[in-house]
Scaffold this motif. Structure first.
Motif, PDB file in Angstrom:
ATOM      1  N   THR A  52      50.561  41.455  38.976  1.00 21.05           N
ATOM      2  CA  THR A  52      48.879  41.282  39.137  1.00 21.05           C
ATOM      3  C   THR A  52      48.612  39.713  38.674  1.00 21.05           C
ATOM      4  O   THR A  52      47.596  39.416  38.599  1.00 21.05           O
ATOM      5  CB  THR A  52      48.570  42.380  38.304  1.00 21.05           C
ATOM      6  OG1 THR A  52      48.949  42.297  37.135  1.00 21.05           O
ATOM      7  CG2 THR A  52      48.537  43.510  38.962  1.00 21.05           C
ATOM      8  N   GLY A  53      49.707  39.017  38.569  1.00 23.03           N
ATOM      9  CA  GLY A  53      49.369  37.655  38.382  1.00 23.03           C
ATOM     10  C   GLY A  53      48.962  37.343  36.869  1.00 23.03           C
ATOM     11  O   GLY A  53      48.549  36.022  36.589  1.00 23.03           O
ATOM     12  N   TYR A  54      48.974  38.292  36.007  1.00 24.88           N
ATOM     13  CA  TYR A  54      48.581  37.933  34.586  1.00 24.88           C
ATOM     14  C   TYR A  54      49.634  37.447  33.831  1.00 24.88           C
ATOM     15  O   TYR A  54      49.529  36.429  33.046  1.00 24.88           O
ATOM     16  CB  TYR A  54      48.444  39.575  33.824  1.00 24.88           C
ATOM     17  CG  TYR A  54      47.937  39.232  32.611  1.00 24.88           C
ATOM     18  CD1 TYR A  54      46.371  38.804  32.578  1.00 24.88           C
ATOM     19  CD2 TYR A  54      48.742  39.574  31.401  1.00 24.88           C
ATOM     20  CE1 TYR A  54      45.638  38.614  31.036  1.00 24.88           C
ATOM     21  CE2 TYR A  54      47.882  39.654  30.268  1.00 24.88           C
ATOM     22  CZ  TYR A  54      46.732  39.111  29.980  1.00 24.88           C
ATOM     23  OH  TYR A  54      45.943  39.064  28.827  1.00 24.88           O
ATOM     24  N   PRO A 101      44.958  35.712  38.879  1.00 20.07           N
ATOM     25  CA  PRO A 101      44.564  36.980  38.906  1.00 20.07           C
ATOM     26  C   PRO A 101      43.259  37.417  39.929  1.00 20.07           C
ATOM     27  O   PRO A 101      42.937  37.993  40.745  1.00 20.07           O
ATOM     28  CB  PRO A 101      43.799  37.587  37.489  1.00 20.07           C
ATOM     29  CG  PRO A 101      44.705  36.601  36.736  1.00 20.07           C
ATOM     30  CD  PRO A 101      45.219  35.231  37.463  1.00 20.07           C
ATOM     31  N   TYR A 102      42.051  36.221  39.771  1.00 18.05           N
ATOM     32  CA  TYR A 102      41.054  36.580  40.623  1.00 18.05           C
ATOM     33  C   TYR A 102      41.452  36.205  42.275  1.00 18.05           C
ATOM     34  O   TYR A 102      40.637  36.743  42.991  1.00 18.05           O
ATOM     35  CB  TYR A 102      39.739  35.592  40.206  1.00 18.05           C
ATOM     36  CG  TYR A 102      40.341  34.152  39.660  1.00 18.05           C
ATOM     37  CD1 TYR A 102      40.745  33.126  40.366  1.00 18.05           C
ATOM     38  CD2 TYR A 102      40.466  34.107  38.361  1.00 18.05           C
ATOM     39  CE1 TYR A 102      41.066  32.062  40.238  1.00 18.05           C
ATOM     40  CE2 TYR A 102      40.564  32.729  37.986  1.00 18.05           C
ATOM     41  CZ  TYR A 102      41.067  31.825  38.816  1.00 18.05           C
ATOM     42  OH  TYR A 102      41.297  30.525  38.303  1.00 18.05           O
ATOM     43  N   VAL A 134      43.017  39.510  43.238  1.00 19.81           N
ATOM     44  CA  VAL A 134      42.017  40.486  43.617  1.00 19.81           C
ATOM     45  C   VAL A 134      41.441  40.498  44.902  1.00 19.81           C
ATOM     46  O   VAL A 134      41.134  41.528  45.445  1.00 19.81           O
ATOM     47  CB  VAL A 134      41.119  40.554  42.410  1.00 19.81           C
ATOM     48  CG1 VAL A 134      39.639  41.365  42.572  1.00 19.81           C
ATOM     49  CG2 VAL A 134      41.554  40.980  41.086  1.00 19.81           C
ATOM     50  N   ARG A 184      43.755  46.459  39.459  1.00 19.72           N
ATOM     51  CA  ARG A 184      44.594  46.877  38.214  1.00 19.72           C
ATOM     52  C   ARG A 184      43.428  47.332  37.120  1.00 19.72           C
ATOM     53  O   ARG A 184      42.505  46.866  36.849  1.00 19.72           O
ATOM     54  CB  ARG A 184      45.616  46.156  37.887  1.00 19.72           C
ATOM     55  CG  ARG A 184      44.965  44.951  36.980  1.00 19.72           C
ATOM     56  CD  ARG A 184      45.978  44.225  36.191  1.00 19.72           C
ATOM     57  NE  ARG A 184      46.550  44.967  35.185  1.00 19.72           N
ATOM     58  CZ  ARG A 184      47.711  44.485  34.137  1.00 19.72           C
ATOM     59  NH1 ARG A 184      48.028  43.215  34.267  1.00 19.72           N
ATOM     60  NH2 ARG A 184      48.075  45.382  33.215  1.00 19.72           N
ATOM     61  N   SER A 185      43.855  48.455  36.481  1.00 23.99           N
ATOM     62  CA  SER A 185      43.318  48.735  35.112  1.00 23.99           C
ATOM     63  C   SER A 185      44.333  48.430  34.065  1.00 23.99           C
ATOM     64  O   SER A 185      45.554  47.931  34.078  1.00 23.99           O
ATOM     65  CB  SER A 185      43.034  50.300  35.081  1.00 23.99           C
ATOM     66  OG  SER A 185      44.249  50.923  34.876  1.00 23.99           O
ATOM     67  N   PHE A 186      43.945  48.848  32.896  1.00 19.91           N
ATOM     68  CA  PHE A 186      44.740  48.147  31.783  1.00 19.91           C
ATOM     69  C   PHE A 186      44.889  49.485  30.756  1.00 19.91           C
ATOM     70  O   PHE A 186      44.312  50.598  30.718  1.00 19.91           O
ATOM     71  CB  PHE A 186      43.661  47.330  30.813  1.00 19.91           C
ATOM     72  CG  PHE A 186      43.452  46.027  31.618  1.00 19.91           C
ATOM     73  CD1 PHE A 186      44.180  44.913  31.424  1.00 19.91           C
ATOM     74  CD2 PHE A 186      42.491  45.848  32.645  1.00 19.91           C
ATOM     75  CE1 PHE A 186      44.179  44.002  32.296  1.00 19.91           C
ATOM     76  CE2 PHE A 186      42.342  44.728  33.171  1.00 19.91           C
ATOM     77  CZ  PHE A 186      43.047  43.511  33.288  1.00 19.91           C
ATOM     78  N   SER A 234      39.427  48.675  29.614  1.00 22.18           N
ATOM     79  CA  SER A 234      38.977  47.502  29.723  1.00 22.18           C
ATOM     80  C   SER A 234      37.622  47.350  30.532  1.00 22.18           C
ATOM     81  O   SER A 234      37.647  47.835  31.575  1.00 22.18           O
ATOM     82  CB  SER A 234      39.910  46.470  30.251  1.00 22.18           C
ATOM     83  OG  SER A 234      39.408  45.073  30.287  1.00 22.18           O
TER      84      SER A 234
END
Lengths: 260, 336
Positions: free
Chosen positions: A50-52, A72-73, A76, A82-84, A88
């Protein structure tokens, strides 16, 4: 075409290899679960997708497009959400406002400095749609921090939905959620899987084996097993990795209860 | 549609009336430059609060952009045109914005203590330039003896016309910043303050949002600085010093900028009154002001107007506490 694919994905934190040369293809339907013992690299793997986090080497492709180095943006906007692990959301916002945030972005109001948010009818309508879906209309003015833990988890996932993802990655959606609430979260996810691809990282084996169409087992950063629930269950390496933990009641029940 | 009642409850109305009649108030009205200073500090604190209160970014070097505005006005009046301040003020806002635009680009990814230190460092760099570059900034002696002249042909030379001139700009600033804070961007800023990662995964480019709002804040800070230069008809390097930035941080926190839109104005009023009143009794007035700051922040961490928010929050909680256990009890079955 594969929806999501990794190519020799590797992440090192100094000497530690958290994710080691992982190649995986995720097709378009069903629920895929990623399991593994603590420290297996599940969350790191998720963060790479997810690019984090940026991988040390290797690539991630979303619908054939290289997204390895996107923020991340930007990811998206390519319909991945994604959730955390720790729910979050925006605690000081009301539930309505929380949901509204994702709608703003999707409808292109991110850089609107002068519109009055209360007068944006399209945003309002769209947000109401999600509120109805969540059945939270009565509490829409309540601040999100007053929600119960399970509802916070659902809110987190609902916020992911506002960006209308084609693929949704859920990081331990039931962690820290009590028994009855976890069933609730879990039903929620199951319903979602009819509309989009879902990838789950999860500890709770009962849940994993009862909802997954495919299970990937990670151990020490590498793929230990990959297949249907039955295949993974029978895999000797997996059983070793879990030290026989699967043979206890919960797991067997989950398997026998599964009807396809 | 706003009802009559709503308008009466709007603090903006009272702020407008108080500042409108200020020069005619008994006792304090005759101190016109204090009133003007109040308005200027309100503009500065409101612009600063877009960064601190809304985005949660502790910029401790905002005085630099205020100072840039002051020097922009002083230098244009000195070298370009001394008759009319229009261009000077436009340039003050422009350079305030230009500096924040460039510096904002550099620091847009930094958060917390790193953000603070980088802003302080920048203001100190500008301070040293202002203090040492004698040929341009006048160095230690600064630039003095400026003329206010007119604005688009309107004379603003005497204190009362200048007061109302600043008042108009204050009202415009207030309306613009209020507009921004009620816009989708205002919400995005509040969101990134609470959970930036979450905001990013909803698709917001939070770094760019920070960069833009920092720039907008700089534009108004520059304008405030320019007006301040015109009030005192001078520019000194100490406006660039980090302690100046400290003043606006303290004022904004004290008033309750973290919790309420009008907090910065309340803070500016307290700061300027404390400075004017306390300092006439005692040279070491900052000691009292500092003590008051510590006491208030200890008891109300979000500042004076934080009380209002606290009461609201309590009501809010009571309203929902009763039925919070029922929330979402059926919410999973009906989704399909």
């Amino acid at each position: 075409m594969d929806l999501l694919r990794t190519e020799n994905l590797t992440k090192k934190f100094g000497e530690l290899i958290a994710v080691n040369d992982v190649n995986i293809s995720i097709q378009e339907e069903g629920i895929l679960s990623i399991i593994g013992p603590n420290g297996a690299g599940k969350t790191t793997f998720f963060n790479l997708l997810t690019g984090y986090l940026k991988p040390t080497s290797g690539k991630v492709f979303l619908k054939g497009e290289d997204i390895t180095n996107l923020a991340p943006y930007d990811i998206v906007h390519k319909k991945l959400s994604r959730s955390f692990q720790i729910a979050s959301y925006f605690p000081e916002f009301t539930i309505f406002e929380n949901i509204q945030m994702g709608v703003f972005n999707r409808l292109g109001y991110s850089y609107n400095y002068f519109a009055n948010i209360n007068k944006l009818k399209d945003v309002h309508k769209e947000t109401e749609k999600y509120m109805k879906m969540l059945d939270l209309t009565e509490q829409k003015e309540m601040k999100a921090k007053f929600l119960s833990h399970g509802d916070k988890k659902i809110l987190d996932i609902a916020m992911c939905l506002t960006v209308e993802p084609e693929i949704l990655l859920l990081d331990e959606p039931t962690s820290g959620v009590s028994g009855t609430e976890s069933t609730k979260v879990f039903n929620f996810i199951k319903n979602l899987s009819k509309k989009m691809k879902i990838v789950i990282v999860e500890h709770d084996m009962d849940i994993v084996f009862s909802i997954s169409d495919r299970v990937v087992v990670l151990a020490q950063g590498s793929i230990l097993a990959d297949g249907t629930v039955e295949e993974v269950r029978k895999n000797e390496d997996v059983q070793k990795a879990y030290l026989g933990g699967f043979t206890e009641g919960g797991y067997e029940d989950a398997i026998s209860g599964k009807s396809k | 549609m706003k009802t009559k009642n709503n308008i009466l409850q709007d603090p903006y109305l009272y702020i407008f009336i108080i500042f409108l009649v200020y020069p005619f108030l008994p006792y304090i009205g005759k101190y016109r430059s204090v009133g003007t200073e109040l308005l200027i500090w309100s503009i500065f604190a409101l612009s600063f609060n877009l960064v601190l209160g809304y985005s949660g970014l502790p910029s401790f070097g905002h005085g630099a952009f205020f100072g840039v505005g002051t020097y922009a006005v002083a230098l244009t009046l000195l070298h370009l045109t001394s008759k009319d301040v229009t261009i000077s003020l436009i340039l003050a806002a422009f350079f305030g914005g230009l500096f924040t635009f460039f510096y904002g680009f550099i620091i847009k990814k930094k958060r917390g203590i790193y953000f603070s230190l980088l802003t302080v460092a920048f203001s100190q760099i500008l301070y040293v330039i202002g203090f040492r570059w004698d040929e341009v900034t006048g160095g230690e002696t600064g630039i003095t003896g400026l003329q206010r002249g007119g604005f688009l042909g309107i004379q603003i030379n005497n204190p009362i016309t200048y007061y109302y001139f600043v008042f108009v700009l204050f009202v415009i600033t207030l309306l613009v910043i209020r507009k921004i804070s009620n816009s989708p961007v205002g919400k995005v800023l509040l969101a990134l303050k609470q959970d930036e990662k979450r905001a990013q995964y909803l698709g917001f480019n939070t770094e760019r949002q920070v960069w833009f709002i920092f720039t907008i804040s700089g534009i108004f800070a520059g304008l405030a600085g320019g007006l301040h230069g015109l009030l005192h008809l001078s520019a000194f390097s100490d406006t660039l010093h980090w302690t100046k930035s400290g003043d606006v941080v303290m004022a904004t926190l004290l008033g309750g900028g973290l919790a309420n839109f009008y907090g910065p104005i309340v803070g500016a009023i307290i700061f300027i009154s404390a400075r004017e009143i306390l300092s006439s009794f005692w040279d070491n007035w900052l000691l009292l002001y500092g003590l008051a700051f510590v006491v208030i922040i200890l008891f109300i961490p979000t500042g004076l107007l934080g009380i209002v928010e606290r009461i609201r929050e309590k009501k809010h909680f009571e309203q929902f506490n009763n039925n919070r256990n029922n929330i979402g009890s059926k919410n999973t079955q009906e989704i399909t």
